[in-house]
Design a protein around this motif. Structure first.
Motif, PDB file in Angstrom:
ATOM      1  N   ALA A 124      -5.051 -10.127  17.253  1.00  0.00           N
ATOM      2  CA  ALA A 124      -4.808 -10.157  18.703  1.00  0.00           C
ATOM      3  C   ALA A 124      -4.410 -11.565  19.126  1.00  0.00           C
ATOM      4  N   GLY A 125      -5.146 -12.564  18.644  1.00  0.00           N
ATOM      5  CA  GLY A 125      -4.822 -13.948  18.966  1.00  0.00           C
ATOM      6  C   GLY A 125      -3.470 -14.358  18.416  1.00  0.00           C
ATOM      7  N   GLU A 126      -3.174 -13.942  17.200  1.00  0.00           N
ATOM      8  CA  GLU A 126      -1.883 -14.265  16.568  1.00  0.00           C
ATOM      9  C   GLU A 126      -0.718 -13.660  17.355  1.00  0.00           C
ATOM     10  N   CYS A 127      -0.877 -12.412  17.781  1.00  0.00           N
ATOM     11  CA  CYS A 127       0.181 -11.763  18.570  1.00  0.00           C
ATOM     12  C   CYS A 127       0.432 -12.511  19.868  1.00  0.00           C
ATOM     13  N   LEU A 128      -0.643 -12.871  20.561  1.00  0.00           N
ATOM     14  CA  LEU A 128      -0.484 -13.577  21.829  1.00  0.00           C
ATOM     15  C   LEU A 128       0.102 -14.965  21.609  1.00  0.00           C
ATOM     16  N   PHE A 129      -0.285 -15.627  20.542  1.00  0.00           N
ATOM     17  CA  PHE A 129       0.299 -16.920  20.208  1.00  0.00           C
ATOM     18  C   PHE A 129       1.800 -16.788  19.983  1.00  0.00           C
ATOM     19  N   ARG A 130       2.200 -15.795  19.202  1.00  0.00           N
ATOM     20  CA  ARG A 130       3.621 -15.579  18.927  1.00  0.00           C
ATOM     21  C   ARG A 130       4.380 -15.186  20.190  1.00  0.00           C
ATOM     22  N   ALA A 131       3.681 -14.550  21.148  1.00  0.00           N
ATOM     23  CA  ALA A 131       4.304 -14.170  22.424  1.00  0.00           C
ATOM     24  C   ALA A 131       4.288 -15.340  23.424  1.00  0.00           C
ATOM     25  N   LYS A 132       3.825 -16.489  22.962  1.00  0.00           N
ATOM     26  CA  LYS A 132       3.760 -17.713  23.773  1.00  0.00           C
ATOM     27  C   LYS A 132       2.733 -17.633  24.901  1.00  0.00           C
TER      28      LYS A 132
END
Length: 86
Positions: free
Chosen positions: A71-79
């Motif tokens: 979840a954190g990785e996805c949000l990071f990649r989504a800026k």
């Protein structure tokens, strides 16, 4: 569908599985699998929501730790850095 790389189709099947009344473990697994399908489709914010649902559905489950990370990785990649820090 997922194994064949048909992530749109896989996402549809996992979404349908979430609608069916099931126990927490099956809902958690369907959310996890749907999250991966959405991640492959680069629908990152939606994927993060599904991974977050895994953690909320079964916080002590086998998939909770990895789902929290994803979840954190996805949000990071989504800026969405604030969301990723949560």
């Amino acid at each position: 569908a997922y194994a064949a790389g048909r992530y749109d189709e896989a996402e549809t099947w996992y979404a349908a599985a979430l609608e069916a009344p099931r126990d927490a473990a099956l809902r958690s697994l369907a959310s996890y699998k749907r999250g991966w399908s959405l991640l492959k489709l680069e629908r990152l914010v939606e994927a993060a929501g599904d991974f977050d649902r895994v953690v909320k559905t079964e916080p002590e489950g086998d998939l909770a730790g990895e789902s929290l990370f994803l979840a954190g990785e996805c949000l990071f990649r989504a800026k969405d850095l604030d969301g990723a820090r949560e």
